[in-house]
Design a protein around this motif. Sequence first.
Motif, PDB file in Angstrom:
ATOM      1  N   VAL A  27      16.913  84.074 151.425  1.00 15.95           N
ATOM      2  CA  VAL A  27      17.670  84.988 150.978  1.00 15.95           C
ATOM      3  C   VAL A  27      16.313  87.104 151.508  1.00 15.95           C
ATOM      4  O   VAL A  27      14.909  86.464 150.701  1.00 15.95           O
ATOM      5  N   PRO A  28      16.994  87.730 151.312  1.00 19.51           N
ATOM      6  CA  PRO A  28      16.084  89.230 151.891  1.00 19.51           C
ATOM      7  C   PRO A  28      15.412  89.930 150.227  1.00 19.51           C
ATOM      8  O   PRO A  28      16.590  89.370 149.577  1.00 19.51           O
ATOM      9  N   ARG A  29      15.067  89.838 150.814  1.00 17.06           N
ATOM     10  CA  ARG A  29      14.372  90.914 149.162  1.00 17.06           C
ATOM     11  C   ARG A  29      15.140  91.566 148.042  1.00 17.06           C
ATOM     12  O   ARG A  29      15.762  91.286 147.157  1.00 17.06           O
ATOM     13  N   GLU A  30      16.146  91.955 149.126  1.00 19.29           N
ATOM     14  CA  GLU A  30      16.861  93.501 148.601  1.00 19.29           C
ATOM     15  C   GLU A  30      18.484  92.725 147.936  1.00 19.29           C
ATOM     16  O   GLU A  30      18.801  93.117 147.336  1.00 19.29           O
ATOM     17  N   LEU A  31      18.233  91.395 148.179  1.00 29.31           N
ATOM     18  CA  LEU A  31      19.311  90.879 147.575  1.00 29.31           C
ATOM     19  C   LEU A  31      18.989  90.080 145.958  1.00 29.31           C
ATOM     20  O   LEU A  31      19.919  89.322 145.441  1.00 29.31           O
ATOM     21  N   PHE A  32      17.856  90.019 146.399  1.00 27.11           N
ATOM     22  CA  PHE A  32      17.439  89.240 144.987  1.00 27.11           C
ATOM     23  C   PHE A  32      17.966  89.816 143.854  1.00 27.11           C
ATOM     24  O   PHE A  32      18.873  89.053 142.969  1.00 27.11           O
ATOM     25  N   SER A  33      17.577  91.051 143.382  1.00 28.64           N
ATOM     26  CA  SER A  33      18.617  91.218 142.069  1.00 28.64           C
ATOM     27  C   SER A  33      19.423  91.303 142.352  1.00 28.64           C
ATOM     28  O   SER A  33      19.965  90.834 140.838  1.00 28.64           O
ATOM     29  N   PRO A  34      21.018  91.480 143.401  1.00 30.85           N
ATOM     30  CA  PRO A  34      21.932  91.442 142.593  1.00 30.85           C
ATOM     31  C   PRO A  34      22.638  89.635 142.311  1.00 30.85           C
ATOM     32  O   PRO A  34      23.288  89.543 141.541  1.00 30.85           O
ATOM     33  N   LEU A  35      21.348  88.878 142.979  1.00 32.17           N
ATOM     34  CA  LEU A  35      21.284  87.574 142.770  1.00 32.17           C
ATOM     35  C   LEU A  35      21.555  87.287 141.509  1.00 32.17           C
ATOM     36  O   LEU A  35      21.766  86.426 140.097  1.00 32.17           O
ATOM     37  N   LEU A  36      20.031  87.345 140.162  1.00 37.07           N
ATOM     38  CA  LEU A  36      19.617  87.785 139.342  1.00 37.07           C
ATOM     39  C   LEU A  36      20.953  88.477 138.575  1.00 37.07           C
ATOM     40  O   LEU A  36      21.145  87.237 137.608  1.00 37.07           O
ATOM     41  N   GLU A  37      21.038  89.028 138.679  1.00 39.45           N
ATOM     42  CA  GLU A  37      22.695  89.865 138.343  1.00 39.45           C
ATOM     43  C   GLU A  37      23.430  88.707 137.893  1.00 39.45           C
ATOM     44  O   GLU A  37      23.994  88.546 136.833  1.00 39.45           O
ATOM     45  N   VAL A  52      13.306  84.446 139.928  1.00 37.62           N
ATOM     46  CA  VAL A  52      11.932  85.248 139.317  1.00 37.62           C
ATOM     47  C   VAL A  52      11.014  84.388 139.316  1.00 37.62           C
ATOM     48  O   VAL A  52       9.675  85.481 139.831  1.00 37.62           O
ATOM     49  N   GLN A  53      10.690  83.453 140.004  1.00 32.65           N
ATOM     50  CA  GLN A  53       9.542  82.556 140.150  1.00 32.65           C
ATOM     51  C   GLN A  53       9.129  82.803 142.026  1.00 32.65           C
ATOM     52  O   GLN A  53       7.807  83.432 142.252  1.00 32.65           O
ATOM     53  N   ARG A  54       9.956  83.519 142.646  1.00 31.16           N
ATOM     54  CA  ARG A  54       9.899  83.656 143.581  1.00 31.16           C
ATOM     55  C   ARG A  54       9.577  85.074 143.896  1.00 31.16           C
ATOM     56  O   ARG A  54      10.069  86.019 145.208  1.00 31.16           O
ATOM     57  N   TRP A  55       9.904  86.434 143.336  1.00 26.24           N
ATOM     58  CA  TRP A  55      10.064  88.084 142.992  1.00 26.24           C
ATOM     59  C   TRP A  55       9.827  88.582 143.867  1.00 26.24           C
ATOM     60  O   TRP A  55       8.342  88.209 143.552  1.00 26.24           O
ATOM     61  N   PRO A  56      10.141  89.279 145.039  1.00 26.21           N
ATOM     62  CA  PRO A  56       8.989  89.343 145.783  1.00 26.21           C
ATOM     63  C   PRO A  56       9.073  91.477 145.935  1.00 26.21           C
ATOM     64  O   PRO A  56       8.086  91.435 146.102  1.00 26.21           O
ATOM     65  N   GLU A  57       9.218  91.759 144.253  1.00 27.18           N
ATOM     66  CA  GLU A  57       8.682  93.381 144.237  1.00 27.18           C
ATOM     67  C   GLU A  57       8.151  93.242 142.821  1.00 27.18           C
ATOM     68  O   GLU A  57       7.719  92.231 142.343  1.00 27.18           O
ATOM     69  N   ARG A  58       7.933  94.440 143.039  1.00 30.85           N
ATOM     70  CA  ARG A  58       6.119  94.240 142.162  1.00 30.85           C
ATOM     71  C   ARG A  58       6.915  94.882 140.516  1.00 30.85           C
ATOM     72  O   ARG A  58       6.368  94.263 139.120  1.00 30.85           O
ATOM     73  N   SER A  59       7.680  94.999 140.531  1.00 32.16           N
ATOM     74  CA  SER A  59       8.738  95.652 139.012  1.00 32.16           C
ATOM     75  C   SER A  59       9.480  94.857 138.572  1.00 32.16           C
ATOM     76  O   SER A  59      10.802  94.614 139.498  1.00 32.16           O
ATOM     77  N   LEU A  60      10.111  94.071 137.506  1.00 28.75           N
ATOM     78  CA  LEU A  60      11.460  93.734 137.115  1.00 28.75           C
ATOM     79  C   LEU A  60      12.365  94.255 136.101  1.00 28.75           C
ATOM     80  O   LEU A  60      10.954  94.044 134.937  1.00 28.75           O
ATOM     81  N   ARG A  61      12.826  94.151 136.060  1.00 29.27           N
ATOM     82  CA  ARG A  61      13.002  94.990 134.117  1.00 29.27           C
ATOM     83  C   ARG A  61      14.657  94.084 134.332  1.00 29.27           C
ATOM     84  O   ARG A  61      15.612  94.001 134.722  1.00 29.27           O
ATOM     85  N   VAL A  62      14.888  93.624 133.152  1.00 27.38           N
ATOM     86  CA  VAL A  62      15.555  93.285 132.670  1.00 27.38           C
ATOM     87  C   VAL A  62      15.950  93.055 131.061  1.00 27.38           C
ATOM     88  O   VAL A  62      15.436  92.868 130.078  1.00 27.38           O
ATOM     89  N   GLY A  63      17.369  94.538 130.895  1.00 26.37           N
ATOM     90  CA  GLY A  63      17.131  95.163 129.398  1.00 26.37           C
ATOM     91  C   GLY A  63      17.855  96.329 129.559  1.00 26.37           C
ATOM     92  O   GLY A  63      18.712  96.851 130.190  1.00 26.37           O
ATOM     93  N   GLY A  64      17.517  96.970 128.780  1.00 29.00           N
ATOM     94  CA  GLY A  64      17.682  98.441 128.904  1.00 29.00           C
ATOM     95  C   GLY A  64      19.151  98.715 128.313  1.00 29.00           C
ATOM     96  O   GLY A  64      19.687  97.707 127.098  1.00 29.00           O
TER      97      GLY A  64
END
Length: 554
Positions: A27-37, A52-64
């Motif tokens: 999975v490329p890193r830009e697809l992690f967000s839509p997959l997690l959503e 989440v265990q393999r999260w490729p970005e420095r930040s992760l926001r869940v909520g808002g």
Amino acid sequence: MVSSLVKLCAREVVSDHSSSPSWLRWVPRELFSPLLEAAFSSCRPLAVGELVQRWPERSLRVGGRRKQGQTAPSRLCIQALLLAVVRGLSDQRCALQLLDLCGLQGDEGGTGDPMGGWSLTVALCTMVVQARDGAHRPKRRDRERERKRFSALEREKDVKRERGEPNWDEASNNKEMMASLMGLGEDEKSRGIRRRMEIERRRYSTLGGLVVSKKDNEEKDPGSDVLVDVRADLFVNARSWERVRVALSTSGLLKLQCRYLRVEEISVSSIRTLLALLPRPGLVGIDVRYSYLGVAGLAELLPLLSTFPALNSLRLHYCNLDFRRDHPGQEETLRDLSQGLAQLKELQRLSLTAVRLPGQLRVLLSSLPQPLKILELPYLSLTPSDHAYLSCSHHASTLQQLDLSENRMDENTLPSVRRLLSQASGSLQHLSLSGCGLTDGLLGLLLPSLGGCLVLKSLALALNPLSLSGLTELVRMAVRMPSLRHLLYPNPLEDYQPGLPNLPSSAQLLDWPLDETTDIDTTSSHLNRLLIDSGRSELFLTCDLLNYDQDLVD
């Protein structure tokens, strides 16, 4: 179209967990967000954990802030998220450094089994402690193994020394030292010897070199071991206070930070302890409820609140703040309170519920250094002098949200309220005058001022003794306000059972039963017909007091 297709494909991918080993590594890193959503919306906790265990970005926001109709993530998905964060600390594929969970909590017992604020706070504190223990456990094992090896070497040296056998290690070390010092000057030799002795001392120090010198410990950054900063809104009461205290005191791979702090039923000393442990830059709001503060306790807390540079919201609900009692030193305490409020340089929201301060509103609001944007003063028993001060204060022209519910109004206070609405007409977006005793006559005098609020989006007038005629005039005024989107209206007096007093209070209107023989839908149909005739079908009308806040989505 492309975004919808990506969401549809992501939902299909995460639906089959058995196939995840075959696609997750590619999975490329830009697809992690839509997959997690998609994993959150489809309630796939196993997929949440693996992503989440393999999260490729420095930040992760869940909520808002959630959109209308969007539910909070399920409890299982949140638990899987927190466990994956701990596992990711030892996973080289995880690049996570900042986890933002602000606004994640839902309503306890809501649709989809969301995790409430208290449960989420306890889970976060448990995660922080587990991460600390997991990081220290292998260190303790390595430290013990190194200690045993060093002890065995020392025993072997002692045995050789007793037998008179030469210590070849020391001899070779001495030869190397002498060879390295050949050709050096006296000063350089002495410095080299001292340097070599220092190296040897550190090499054979206790615990196999894991314990460094005192100077190195003093120069080490205490936050250098933190791998992930965790931001969240914390909800603390008497049952969770100790867990939160331990988590905030813990130094480890996870560092807990707080955006909004809500505390209930804990003492002033406990609140002070929490404030002392919170990181200073992150806190933007504090909400204290059902705690026995008293005026002196609040004056004691305010200097601590002033140390948080970003604090812009202070909410105090049912905290036993009584300005009516004539205690010795009360004037001095009020002076301290005013000075403490003056130190809150960034305060934009002040909410006070059930504070007994008739005639003392000037003491609280005049010392604030900048105008407020949100002011909530329900159940304060405001006097005409309080209304007069508020209408002329430096806050009047900047207010965006004003709540004066359950402060009874009459002919003496109405001129000040009209002047206040005139001053706030260009900024006021949300107004609540529920339970203020507004009759048809008083409301008729107030309607021109209400109609002049050009940007008003929501208006709450529940539990006011209005007849159907007065209610009709209210709706006719509302349809002429282009910005208005929500109107909470009271049940007209004609819908109640007989026996209601001529001027009923809000408590009587709340408890008095509605007349079952009267068709309640007739009132709703009549008001909706007014909306259709005026072309304002988008204006939302409701008399549901309990669910009004949920319906009010900006």
